[in-house]
Design a protein around this motif. Structure first.
Motif, PDB file in Angstrom:
ATOM      1  N   ASN A 179      85.533  10.737 108.876  1.00  0.00           N
ATOM      2  CA  ASN A 179      84.822   9.546 109.311  1.00  0.00           C
ATOM      3  C   ASN A 179      84.375   9.638 110.782  1.00  0.00           C
ATOM      4  OD1 ASN A 179      83.834   7.024 109.259  1.00  0.00           O
ATOM      5  ND2 ASN A 179      85.815   6.041 109.469  1.00  0.00           N
ATOM      6  N   THR A 180      83.569  10.695 111.089  1.00  0.00           N
ATOM      7  CA  THR A 180      82.959  10.765 112.423  1.00  0.00           C
ATOM      8  C   THR A 180      81.505  11.196 112.254  1.00  0.00           C
ATOM      9  OG1 THR A 180      83.446  13.112 112.792  1.00  0.00           O
ATOM     10  CG2 THR A 180      85.166  11.506 113.441  1.00  0.00           C
ATOM     11  N   ASP A 181      80.670  10.913 113.230  1.00  0.00           N
ATOM     12  CA  ASP A 181      79.252  11.269 113.143  1.00  0.00           C
ATOM     13  C   ASP A 181      79.065  12.786 113.086  1.00  0.00           C
ATOM     14  OD1 ASP A 181      78.241   8.510 115.280  1.00  0.00           O
ATOM     15  OD2 ASP A 181      78.419   8.671 113.084  1.00  0.00           O
ATOM     16  N   ARG A 182      79.862  13.532 113.877  1.00  0.00           N
ATOM     17  CA  ARG A 182      79.718  14.986 113.888  1.00  0.00           C
ATOM     18  C   ARG A 182      80.015  15.540 112.498  1.00  0.00           C
ATOM     19  NH1 ARG A 182      81.474  20.270 112.588  1.00  0.00           N
ATOM     20  NH2 ARG A 182      80.648  21.735 114.133  1.00  0.00           N
ATOM     21  N   GLU A 183      81.075  15.027 111.883  1.00  0.00           N
ATOM     22  CA  GLU A 183      81.430  15.543 110.558  1.00  0.00           C
ATOM     23  C   GLU A 183      80.349  15.206 109.553  1.00  0.00           C
ATOM     24  OE1 GLU A 183      85.539  13.846 111.338  1.00  0.00           O
ATOM     25  OE2 GLU A 183      85.986  15.272 109.751  1.00  0.00           O
ATOM     26  N   MET A 184      79.826  14.004 109.634  1.00  0.00           N
ATOM     27  CA  MET A 184      78.785  13.630 108.665  1.00  0.00           C
ATOM     28  C   MET A 184      77.504  14.425 108.925  1.00  0.00           C
ATOM     29  SD  MET A 184      80.043  11.390 106.600  1.00  0.00           S
ATOM     30  CE  MET A 184      78.701  10.467 105.872  1.00  0.00           C
ATOM     31  N   ARG A 185      77.281  14.781 110.177  1.00  0.00           N
ATOM     32  CA  ARG A 185      76.016  15.493 110.499  1.00  0.00           C
ATOM     33  C   ARG A 185      76.044  16.905 109.909  1.00  0.00           C
ATOM     34  NH1 ARG A 185      76.026  14.225 115.390  1.00  0.00           N
ATOM     35  NH2 ARG A 185      77.027  16.103 116.250  1.00  0.00           N
ATOM     36  N   GLY A 215      91.761   6.529 105.418  1.00  0.00           N
ATOM     37  CA  GLY A 215      93.005   5.948 104.935  1.00  0.00           C
ATOM     38  C   GLY A 215      93.148   4.488 105.303  1.00  0.00           C
ATOM     39  N   THR A 216      94.391   4.014 105.324  1.00  0.00           N
ATOM     40  CA  THR A 216      94.667   2.579 105.471  1.00  0.00           C
ATOM     41  C   THR A 216      94.471   2.072 106.906  1.00  0.00           C
ATOM     42  OG1 THR A 216      96.984   3.123 105.876  1.00  0.00           O
ATOM     43  CG2 THR A 216      96.365   2.586 103.588  1.00  0.00           C
ATOM     44  N   ASP A 217      94.446   2.998 107.859  1.00  0.00           N
ATOM     45  CA  ASP A 217      94.353   2.537 109.265  1.00  0.00           C
ATOM     46  C   ASP A 217      92.931   2.537 109.784  1.00  0.00           C
ATOM     47  OD1 ASP A 217      97.511   4.153 110.041  1.00  0.00           O
ATOM     48  OD2 ASP A 217      97.041   2.101 109.361  1.00  0.00           O
ATOM     49  N   THR A 218      91.965   2.762 108.890  1.00  0.00           N
ATOM     50  CA  THR A 218      90.558   2.808 109.317  1.00  0.00           C
ATOM     51  C   THR A 218      89.897   1.465 109.047  1.00  0.00           C
ATOM     52  OG1 THR A 218      90.400   5.180 108.887  1.00  0.00           O
ATOM     53  CG2 THR A 218      88.343   3.937 108.856  1.00  0.00           C
ATOM     54  N   ASN A 219      88.988   1.076 109.922  1.00  0.00           N
ATOM     55  CA  ASN A 219      88.190  -0.134 109.696  1.00  0.00           C
ATOM     56  C   ASN A 219      87.188   0.156 108.579  1.00  0.00           C
ATOM     57  OD1 ASN A 219      85.671  -1.755 109.976  1.00  0.00           O
ATOM     58  ND2 ASN A 219      86.905  -2.790 111.562  1.00  0.00           N
ATOM     59  N   ILE A 220      87.340  -0.544 107.472  1.00  0.00           N
ATOM     60  CA  ILE A 220      86.529  -0.261 106.285  1.00  0.00           C
ATOM     61  C   ILE A 220      85.044  -0.477 106.574  1.00  0.00           C
ATOM     62  CG2 ILE A 220      86.063  -0.945 103.897  1.00  0.00           C
ATOM     63  CD1 ILE A 220      88.906  -1.966 103.736  1.00  0.00           C
ATOM     64  N   THR A 221      84.743  -1.576 107.249  1.00  0.00           N
ATOM     65  CA  THR A 221      83.331  -1.901 107.520  1.00  0.00           C
ATOM     66  C   THR A 221      82.693  -0.793 108.353  1.00  0.00           C
ATOM     67  OG1 THR A 221      83.941  -4.234 107.497  1.00  0.00           O
ATOM     68  CG2 THR A 221      81.790  -3.653 108.471  1.00  0.00           C
ATOM     69  N   PRO A 275      75.675   3.824  96.051  1.00  0.00           N
ATOM     70  CA  PRO A 275      77.039   3.277  95.983  1.00  0.00           C
ATOM     71  C   PRO A 275      77.858   3.612  97.227  1.00  0.00           C
ATOM     72  CG  PRO A 275      76.827   5.182  94.559  1.00  0.00           C
ATOM     73  CD  PRO A 275      75.451   4.899  95.064  1.00  0.00           C
ATOM     74  N   LEU A 276      78.716   2.669  97.622  1.00  0.00           N
ATOM     75  CA  LEU A 276      79.724   2.971  98.644  1.00  0.00           C
ATOM     76  C   LEU A 276      80.814   3.796  97.970  1.00  0.00           C
ATOM     77  CD1 LEU A 276      80.072  -0.523 100.394  1.00  0.00           C
ATOM     78  CD2 LEU A 276      78.737   1.460 101.164  1.00  0.00           C
ATOM     79  N   VAL A 277      81.239   4.876  98.645  1.00  0.00           N
ATOM     80  CA  VAL A 277      82.260   5.757  98.057  1.00  0.00           C
ATOM     81  C   VAL A 277      83.257   6.209  99.118  1.00  0.00           C
ATOM     82  CG1 VAL A 277      82.730   7.883  96.795  1.00  0.00           C
ATOM     83  CG2 VAL A 277      80.602   6.645  96.351  1.00  0.00           C
ATOM     84  N   ASN A 278      84.565   5.921  98.873  1.00  0.00           N
ATOM     85  CA  ASN A 278      85.621   6.560  99.654  1.00  0.00           C
ATOM     86  C   ASN A 278      86.250   7.621  98.747  1.00  0.00           C
ATOM     87  OD1 ASN A 278      87.895   7.420 100.960  1.00  0.00           O
ATOM     88  ND2 ASN A 278      88.621   5.386 101.537  1.00  0.00           N
ATOM     89  N   SER A 279      85.928   8.857  98.988  1.00  0.00           N
ATOM     90  CA  SER A 279      86.352   9.944  98.093  1.00  0.00           C
ATOM     91  C   SER A 279      87.815  10.320  98.274  1.00  0.00           C
ATOM     92  CB  SER A 279      85.486  11.184  98.302  1.00  0.00           C
ATOM     93  OG  SER A 279      84.181  10.948  97.792  1.00  0.00           O
ATOM     94  N   GLU A 280      88.400   9.947  99.410  1.00  0.00           N
ATOM     95  CA  GLU A 280      89.819  10.222  99.612  1.00  0.00           C
ATOM     96  C   GLU A 280      90.436   9.044 100.360  1.00  0.00           C
ATOM     97  OE1 GLU A 280      90.871  13.995 101.251  1.00  0.00           O
ATOM     98  OE2 GLU A 280      89.289  15.052 100.176  1.00  0.00           O
ATOM     99  N   PHE A 281      90.971   8.118  99.639  1.00  0.00           N
ATOM    100  CA  PHE A 281      91.699   6.993 100.248  1.00  0.00           C
ATOM    101  C   PHE A 281      93.163   7.394 100.240  1.00  0.00           C
ATOM    102  CE2 PHE A 281      93.116   3.125 101.684  1.00  0.00           C
ATOM    103  CZ  PHE A 281      93.896   2.439 100.782  1.00  0.00           C
ATOM    104  N   ARG A 289      96.579  -3.485  99.566  1.00  0.00           N
ATOM    105  CA  ARG A 289      95.696  -4.474 100.210  1.00  0.00           C
ATOM    106  C   ARG A 289      94.328  -3.862 100.532  1.00  0.00           C
ATOM    107  NH1 ARG A 289      94.639  -4.910 105.269  1.00  0.00           N
ATOM    108  NH2 ARG A 289      96.525  -3.849 106.007  1.00  0.00           N
ATOM    109  N   VAL A 290      94.339  -2.706 101.178  1.00  0.00           N
ATOM    110  CA  VAL A 290      93.070  -2.070 101.576  1.00  0.00           C
ATOM    111  C   VAL A 290      92.280  -1.636 100.343  1.00  0.00           C
ATOM    112  CG1 VAL A 290      92.048  -0.146 102.868  1.00  0.00           C
ATOM    113  CG2 VAL A 290      94.051  -1.348 103.777  1.00  0.00           C
ATOM    114  N   LEU A 291      92.991  -1.185  99.306  1.00  0.00           N
ATOM    115  CA  LEU A 291      92.301  -0.847  98.061  1.00  0.00           C
ATOM    116  C   LEU A 291      91.550  -2.065  97.531  1.00  0.00           C
ATOM    117  CD1 LEU A 291      91.730   1.035  95.605  1.00  0.00           C
ATOM    118  CD2 LEU A 291      93.869   0.153  94.614  1.00  0.00           C
ATOM    119  N   GLY A 292      92.233  -3.223  97.522  1.00  0.00           N
ATOM    120  CA  GLY A 292      91.599  -4.454  97.028  1.00  0.00           C
ATOM    121  C   GLY A 292      90.372  -4.816  97.830  1.00  0.00           C
ATOM    122  N   GLU A 293      90.446  -4.638  99.157  1.00  0.00           N
ATOM    123  CA  GLU A 293      89.288  -4.970 100.003  1.00  0.00           C
ATOM    124  C   GLU A 293      88.096  -4.086  99.663  1.00  0.00           C
ATOM    125  OE1 GLU A 293      92.151  -6.237 103.798  1.00  0.00           O
ATOM    126  OE2 GLU A 293      90.776  -4.539 103.956  1.00  0.00           O
TER     127      GLU A 293
END
Ligand SMILES: CCCC/N=C1\SC[C@@H]2[C@H](O)[C@H](O)[C@@H](O)CN12
Length: 639
Positions: A224-230, A244-250, A264-270, A292-296
């Motif tokens: 979850n960083t711009d460099r990695e996504m780039r 994971g659970t300590d990340t801001n989902i938004t 679609p929004l996808v979290n491939s590794e929660f 909780r985070v899964l539900g969100e």
């Protein structure tokens, strides 16, 4: 003919996958799976579809337990599973492919299909996964300075050969062809790798399209960083994220939106838990936080894969390692504090997750299958078989390779396990004299004996010098252990053995005899029990120091239930039961204190043979204990 086939299909549901292949062959399936960029979702057979998935690694579970784990995942309410394919698990020797037994990928896919689970397949070719060299076969290192995970021509040739075999094998299993594979991932978190080689990713994209067709949903996953996504994303591959659970989902999904404005929004590794290295505190992640985070995320309509849902075990030599500031091998258990334990037992975390999923989809009615029965078989006293130096005719039947300077495991064409390096003292050492690896070339641990007497050890990154004594001409035996290749980052070119010269005082040690040790081959062939005369007299009283083999038998009691082997007061080594390599133990470092022993591995009628390679020193009692519960969180006090 179409109607005849459909009729045949209807009356023969249990042969569904076989019939689907028939339909595939005649091009008659009407299943579809695609991305709806207008409504930002997946479409399955034209209808909006949200996957709720869990990661399970068949390579970490004996195949007799695959169905058990899959049914528990289905009963939790999952509609999909996510599966890595470790390249080195199937092509341990270049050009020789193994998809049998615990490597029968199609059988695993079929069991998932029978269980009603769709599949998100991640064939790599690199997979990370805390697996040996991230799934890349060690024979790739035959080419010095190969640039792994790049457009290096030798690497790409090997990748192309492998993917031609694998992708052809899985094509009939694609959902659009009548199977259950709905999406396929290309590479793995490529954006976190230094090379950032678009030509490599384009080559992979071309291969996947060539073998799987234009209609298959192909995706990437990145941190979850711009460099990695780039660096990890590519036009034509749907970009997903992991967190994971300590990340801001938004924030995380808004980063995905910057690369995929629609879809679609996808979290491939929660992350439901986390991995353990030897010496760590056992990692745990709070169950309520996970649910909780899964539900969100589900409430946002996101597609989520829980990493891990069932972790399993790094049997044999399959564990990987991290190397940030230093080499950190991963433990044998891949329990991961996951919703299903290493032994496949449903946990409170699973029940909490199931309660969340109930809010979003109907979950199967009926009971959650119970934990498999566990049995405490009690104590077994072992006997010493011998020191490695006394067993070379058995363990290294072809004898040594002679070399002026040390050769690596890869140069010796032995990729896993242990290697014995032998030379002689160049002069008398009346005073303790430093033996040093000046270039930190011990990969990964070296156990040093002089004339068969253990004098200490050297360890990568942390113990580069030790003192030895002896007389000119004495035999110096250095047993080197490969503790698993780095699976993440720039150090995955993880050569093993003595990578550079050893200096004794002011002398460079030369004129080596290097013994490849085929321990697994000898044990599979019945050793040591086939050589009973090799047994030493009854157990000795004083603790035995240095690398040595021990053996004993667990008498059958009519039960073949799961159990957990505790080698209390043993230091570090490897265990085989009935010829199966159960993995590494290191209670002296922890946190793992027991090894998971799957029940079906045990015999109910004949004695179960236990063989132990203890690397540092056995306790005087020579006892091991079979318990009915695991101990994964006892980190030894810092010595
Ligand atoms: C900070 C390093 C992150 C490396 N990525 C990891 S650690 C646990 C998991 C597995 O290895 C998984 O195979 C990776 O894709 C993502 N991940």
């Amino acid at each position: 003919s179409f109607h005849v086939i459909v009729f045949f299909l209807f009356i023969n549901k249990k042969h569904k996958s076989c019939c689907y292949r028939c339909l595939f062959l005649c091009g008659c399936t009407d299943e579809s799976f695609s991305i709806d960029y207008k409504n930002n979702c997946f479409l399955k057979d034209g209808k909006p579809f949200q996957y709720i998935s869990g990661s399970i690694h068949y390579s970490r579970i004996p195949q007799y337990y695959w169905k058990d784990r899959l049914v528990k995942m289905y009963m939790t309410g999952l509609n999909a599973i996510q599966v890595y394919v470790p390249w080195n698990f199937h092509e341990a020797v270049q050009g020789i492919y193994n998809f049998t037994g615990d490597r029968d990928l199609e059988h695993f896919l079929d069991l998932a299909n029978q269980t009603g689970l769709l599949v998100i397949l991640r064939p790599g070719p690199y997979i990370c996964a805390e697996w040996e060299m991230g799934g890349l076969p060690a024979w790739l290192l035959q080419k010095p300075n190969i640039i792994l995970r790049s457009a290096d021509t030798d690497y790409l040739q090997a990748v192309s050969n492998w993917l031609a075999v694998l992708l052809s094998k899985i094509k009939p299993w694609l959902y659009i062809n009548g199977g259950n594979i709905i999406t396929v991932q290309v590479e793995n978190e490529y954006g976190s790798y230094y090379a950032c080689d678009y030509n490599y990713m384009r080559h992979l994209w071309t291969l996947f399209r060539l073998f799987l067709g234009e209609d298959m949903v192909l995706f990437t996953t990145d941190g979850n960083t711009d460099r990695e996504m780039r660096c990890g994303t590519l036009e034509g591959l749907y970009a997903t994220v992991d967190f994971g659970t300590d990340t801001n989902i938004t924030e995380a999904f808004s980063r995905q939106r910057r690369f995929e404005p629609r879809g679609p929004l996808v979290n491939s590794e929660f992350y439901t838990g986390w991995l353990d290295h030897w010496g760590d505190q056992h990692a745990v992640v709070d169950a309520q936080k996970v649910s909780r985070v899964l539900g969100e995320m589900l409430a946002m309509g996101a597609n989520v894969n829980m990493y891990m849902f069932e972790g399993g075990t790094n049997f044999g030599y399959w564990n990987g390692a991290d190397h940030d500031t230093r080499f950190r091998p991963v433990v044998t258990s891949y329990d991961y504090d996951a919703p299903l334990s290493e032994a496949g037992d449903p946990t409170e975390k699973l029940l909490a997750i199931r309660d969340v999923i109930k809010q979003f989809r109907d979950i199967p009615s009926g009971p959650m299958p119970p934990a498999t029965p566990k049995f405490a078989y009690g104590f077994v006293t072992l006997r010493k078989v011998g020191n490695i130096s006394s067993l070379l005719n058995t363990l290294s039947p072809l004898g040594p390779v002679r070399s002026q300077y040390p050769l690596t495991f890869e140069e010796m064409k032995q990729y896993y396990g242990y290697m014995l390096y032998r030379t002689t003292l160049p002069r008398d050492l009346s005073e303790p004299t430093p033996l040093i690896s000046p270039l930190n070339g011990i990969h990964d641990r070296a156990y040093v004996s002089v004339n068969g007497v253990f004098q200490g050890l050297l360890e990568r990154d942390t113990a580069l010098v030790m003192n030895i004594t002896g007389q000119q001409g004495d035999t110096v035996d250095i047993l080197v252990e490969n503790m698993g290749r780095v699976n993440f980052g720039s150090k995955i070119n993880d050569y093993k053995g003595l990578l550079s010269n050893l200096i004794l005082g002011r002398d460079v040690l030369t004129d080596w005899k290097i013994y490849p040790l085929d321990i697994d081959g000898a044990i599979t062939g019945g050793w040591p029990h086939s050589d009973s005369e090799q047994f030493f007299p009854p157990p000795h009283k004083e603790p035995s120091v240095g690398p040595a083999f021990y053996t004993g038998t667990l008498q059958p009691n009519g039960l073949a239930w799961d159990t957990f082997l505790k080698l209390y007061e043993w230091k570090k080594g490897q265990v085989w039961i009935n010829g199966v390599n159960m993995g590494r133990y290191w209670p002296a470092r922890g946190p793992q204190q027991t090894l998971y022993v799957p029940g079906p591995l045990l015999s109910t009628t004949v004695p179960n043979v236990i063989t132990v390679l203890e690397l540092e020193g056995a306790p005087a009692h020579l006892r091991v204990l079979f318990m009915d519960r695991p101990q994964l969180s006892a980190t030894a006090p810092k010595s």
